[in-house]
Design a protein around this motif. Structure first.
Motif: not given
Length: 405
Positions: A56-58, A60-67, A69-73, A93-102
């Motif tokens: 992941a790079t600054p 990135d969304t989870l969708e762009t990262l998946a593409v 890294a070829k990590a599926g849908d 943990a998922p409920f402590a994440l900032p918006v758009h942070e992986i």
């Protein structure tokens, strides 16, 4: 005589202190927790999840990262609160994440996850002033339900003792609604439908089952809002309407009957004149009262044999189909339909035959039925042996034997 919960306890009769107390005791009802729109990638191991997260790079969304890294849908989890059943499985943990942070890899009973919060809707609460009118209605409805039940008991007792309806209404807080006249179609003497009729499904049936001078049994109002009782003052026997009131209807009916008689006579003459060599399409040109159209092939149920062949519904009727399917090839039949009389000659009969997918389905059904019967017989045989002989059944050997039959 209508007894309604809404009439017995009005919202404005509930004082402010009781409303405030209800609000304080049910505060959670007027609070909305924080919700998060979560998406995820799921992996079999922590190493796989970490390897993808490392790419992941600054920005990135989870969708762009998946593409990348070829990590599926990416799996969209929708809007979740921290107390929802799924949230309890994936942890806090998922409920402590900032918006758009992986997230970093997070373990759950389902595997290892990478989460992203697409959006966050903050928690909110409705103030007392915002909901006090709603609360007042809720309390009134609850109290009204208790009050209307008690009042219905007093109403029944009073009516049974012969108390006039007007006095009963004052005694229990009911309303009297006078209906001057009503027929079994729900219309008044002028033939107009009665608006806002209580309980349309049961009211008329109950009214016409109640004798003159008597009260009906206690009936439920729709939506369980209360009860009503019908008192029948007078019954007017059915009488013929004056001709002047129904003259137009009578004329229309008479004309329709005369047209039907004339059409039937004309159709009978056509049937008599049609011979084996008569071309039916030629009859249209000879007489403008006749219209010609091919009808079939048509099934016994008045349908076309496939989706491309639509049958003209105006040219068929149950009587016509009965005659058509009793006829022989070459016979001429006629029968009434919605717009007149149909005259038809049976050209051909196609016997029913299973073909294509239907034939395959029939064979599958036959094989399935045979297999089910065999399995049932084998089960009964095994149960019989078990009950009769103190031995252990070799199920495999039994299956081999029955499979060969």
């Amino acid at each position: 005589l209508k007894l309604s919960a809404a009439d017995l306890v009005k919202p404005e009769s509930i004082d402010e202190a009781e409303v405030k107390n209800f609000y304080d005791e049910n505060a959670s009802r007027y609070q909305a927790p924080e919700t998060r729109h979560l998406v995820q990638l799921i992996f079999e191991s922590k190493d796989k999840a970490a390897a993808v997260r490392a790419q992941a790079t600054p920005g990135d969304t989870l969708e762009t990262l998946a593409v990348k890294a070829k990590a599926g849908d990416v799996i969209d989890m929708g809007e979740l609160t921290a107390t929802s059943p799924l949230a309890k499985t994936i942890g806090e943990a998922p409920f402590a994440l900032p918006v758009h942070e992986i997230s970093q890899p997070i373990e759950s009973p389902l595997g290892w996850h990478l989460f992203e919060a697409k959006s966050i809707t903050p928690a909110s609460a409705q103030t007392f002033d915002q909901v006090k009118d709603e609360i007042r209605k809720t309390i009134a409805a609850d109290k009204g339900a208790d009050a209307v039940y008690d009042a219905s008991t007093h109403m029944e007792d009073a009516l049974d003792s012969g108390t006039p309806a007007a006095d009963v209404a004052k005694l229990v807080g009911a309303q009297i609604e006078q209906i001057e006249s009503i027929d079994q179609d729900g219309r008044n003497k002028g033939g107009l439908p009665l608006p806002n009729l209580l309980d349309p499904k049961n009211f008329i049936t109950t009214a016409f089952a109640t004798p003159t001078g008597k009260d009906s049994r206690l009936m439920d109002l729709p939506a369980h809002d209360g009860y009503y009782v019908i008192h029948v003052d007078e019954i007017t026997p059915p009488t013929p309407k004056p001709l002047i009131d129904v003259r137009a209807q009578v004329v229309n009916m008479w004309e329709a009957d005369e047209r039907a008689i004339e059409a039937q006579a004309f159709a009978d003459k056509l049937v008599a004149d049609i011979g084996p060599s008569t071309v039916l399409s030629s009859l249209e040109a000879k007489d403008k009262r006749v219209s010609y159209a091919p009808l079939g092939p048509v099934t016994r149920f008045g349908e076309g044999t496939d989706t491309q062949h639509v049958i003209d519904a105006k040219r068929i009727s149950p009587q016509f189909l009965d005659k058509l399917f009793a006829a022989k090839v070459g016979d001429v039949v006629s029968a009434p339909v919605s717009t007149g009389i149909v005259v038809a000659r049976l050209k051909d009969v196609v016997e029913p035959k299973a073909t294509g997918a239907l034939a395959a389905a029939r064979e599958e059904l036959k094989d399935s039925t045979r297999a089910q019967i065999g399995a049932n017989l084998a089960e009964q045989l095994g149960r019989s042996f078990t009950n009769k002989y103190p031995i252990e059944v070799d199920q495999k050997a039994l299956d081999d034997i029955t499979a060969s039959r």
